[in-house]
Design a protein around this motif. Sequence first.
Motif, short mmCIF file in Angstrom:
data_model
loop_
_atom_site.label_atom_id
_atom_site.label_comp_id
_atom_site.label_asym_id
_atom_site.label_seq_id
_atom_site.Cartn_x
_atom_site.Cartn_y
_atom_site.Cartn_z
N MET A 105 -43.82 -40.83 -8.26
CA MET A 105 -43.86 -39.59 -7.51
C MET A 105 -42.91 -39.65 -6.34
SD MET A 105 -46.78 -37.59 -8.60
CE MET A 105 -46.69 -36.55 -7.29
N ASN A 106 -42.65 -40.84 -5.80
CA ASN A 106 -41.74 -40.95 -4.66
C ASN A 106 -40.30 -41.15 -5.10
OD1 ASN A 106 -43.84 -40.74 -2.79
ND2 ASN A 106 -44.31 -42.98 -2.96
N ASP A 107 -40.10 -40.92 -6.36
CA ASP A 107 -38.74 -41.09 -6.86
C ASP A 107 -37.88 -39.98 -6.31
OD1 ASP A 107 -36.50 -41.75 -8.18
OD2 ASP A 107 -37.28 -41.38 -10.22
N PRO A 108 -36.73 -40.32 -5.63
CA PRO A 108 -35.90 -39.28 -5.03
C PRO A 108 -35.26 -38.37 -6.07
CG PRO A 108 -34.87 -41.44 -4.79
CD PRO A 108 -36.23 -41.67 -5.37
N SER A 109 -35.03 -38.86 -7.25
CA SER A 109 -34.41 -37.99 -8.27
C SER A 109 -35.34 -36.86 -8.69
CB SER A 109 -34.02 -38.83 -9.49
OG SER A 109 -35.18 -39.44 -10.06
N GLY A 168 -37.64 -35.32 -6.81
CA GLY A 168 -37.66 -34.33 -5.73
C GLY A 168 -36.41 -33.47 -5.73
N THR A 169 -35.32 -34.08 -6.01
CA THR A 169 -34.08 -33.30 -6.04
C THR A 169 -34.11 -32.26 -7.16
OG1 THR A 169 -32.89 -35.26 -5.23
CG2 THR A 169 -31.59 -33.50 -6.25
N ILE A 170 -34.67 -32.66 -8.24
CA ILE A 170 -34.75 -31.69 -9.38
C ILE A 170 -35.65 -30.53 -9.01
CG2 ILE A 170 -35.53 -31.41 -11.74
CD1 ILE A 170 -34.68 -34.33 -12.22
N VAL A 171 -36.75 -30.80 -8.37
CA VAL A 171 -37.66 -29.71 -8.00
C VAL A 171 -36.99 -28.77 -7.01
CG1 VAL A 171 -39.83 -29.22 -6.80
CG2 VAL A 171 -39.73 -31.08 -8.46
N VAL A 172 -36.25 -29.36 -6.09
CA VAL A 172 -35.54 -28.49 -5.11
C VAL A 172 -34.54 -27.60 -5.80
CG1 VAL A 172 -33.97 -28.54 -3.14
CG2 VAL A 172 -35.93 -30.10 -3.21
N TRP A 173 -33.82 -28.16 -6.69
CA TRP A 173 -32.82 -27.32 -7.40
C TRP A 173 -33.51 -26.24 -8.24
CZ3 TRP A 173 -28.01 -26.89 -6.29
CH2 TRP A 173 -27.32 -27.89 -5.70
#
Length: 422
Positions: free
Chosen positions: A1-5, A7-12
């Motif tokens: 869940m703390n994977d930065p990749s 989070g980036t996908i969700v933001v996009w």
Amino acid sequence: MNDPSAGTIVVWIVVALIAIFVIVSLVKAVRIVPQAVSLIVERLGRYSRTLDAGFHLLVPYVDRVRAGVDLREQVVSFPPQPVITSDNLVVSIDTVIYFQVTDPKAAVYEIANYITAIEQLTVTTLRNVIGAMDLEQTLTSRDQINGQLRGVLDEATGKWGIRVNRVELKSIDPPASVQGSMEQQMRAERDRRATILTAEGVKQSQILTAEGEKQSNILRAEGEAQSAILRAEGEARAILQVFDAIHEGDPDPKLLAYQYLQMLPQIANGTSSKLWVVPTEFTAALGSIAKGFGGDGAPAGPAGAPDEGGPEGRAPRPRVERERPALGEQALTDPAEALAEARRQAEAATADATSAGTQSGMPFDPNAERGQRPGGGTVPPTQPGQRGPEPRPLGGATPPPAPPTGPGTGGPAGEEGPDAQQ
């Protein structure tokens, strides 16, 4: 869940959804309305406003375009409808309606389908109007029918926001049997008109022909009258010339006997002659013939007549001078008066013919009668040394007879008159 990749996908994904929402909202908010078109806008299901031509902004997801209305004049042609006339004939009438939307809100909210409503209203109104007319009035009163239909439709469609500009009857088709009867009637009417025109043409032609014959007869009679007058004068003068020549020549019995002999074959000519007329001087003529040929014949003249001399050398008998008798008065009318009367009649006939030709469409041509008018002429001259008849003017009186030129007249012969021999 703390994977930065992750989070980036969700933001996009969120950014993409926001962009799509903004784009769709802009599309729904911006409206460009073309010319002659109106848009009905509803806000939360209720009428909000009417958008005219131009650029407009709407509240996305709140304002909604209900319908677009064309403001141009429209033409609708309805199929043929059977209509019964007052004389119980079924005719098929095809109508065309020109209308225009003046109130888009009323056209959308006052009636569901205004074109179908106009069609049905046109059919019912047409049946009411045609039912009060017969077939002849229906065929000849299109303007009246159009005016009545337009008045009824315009009054009924006014609350719908529609104005009816024109109503036209494109065709009126009666039954086939009635069409045949109408064609026969039209053909009979045209035949009647053709017959009348032909009769008028024949009438005008006969009038012009009769006027021409009348004028020709008048001119011919005038010429014959003048010719007869001149011929009679010429014969009268010829008789006088022969009479004077005979008496001036003093013929002897031999010449008279020779003339008798020449006349006898003419008297006997003809197969049907049963009776001969013998002159009273025939016996005296025979005696003169015998005496002329040296025989003993009968006396040369009647009993008791004096001896006229003969070839035995006796003195010739004296010449008895006679005055030339004057020509008698003419029994015909004065040529000048006859010519004037004939010309007056010819002018009257020409005027009548011109009037008749003008009524038929063919004016009278004055050049047609040129050459038909008789011109004055004179008697041809005689041979040199002969006395011919003098020309007689048409407008004057009868010329006096020429003075005698024989002996004893004091004429050109140079002899003395009767008084000089006594």
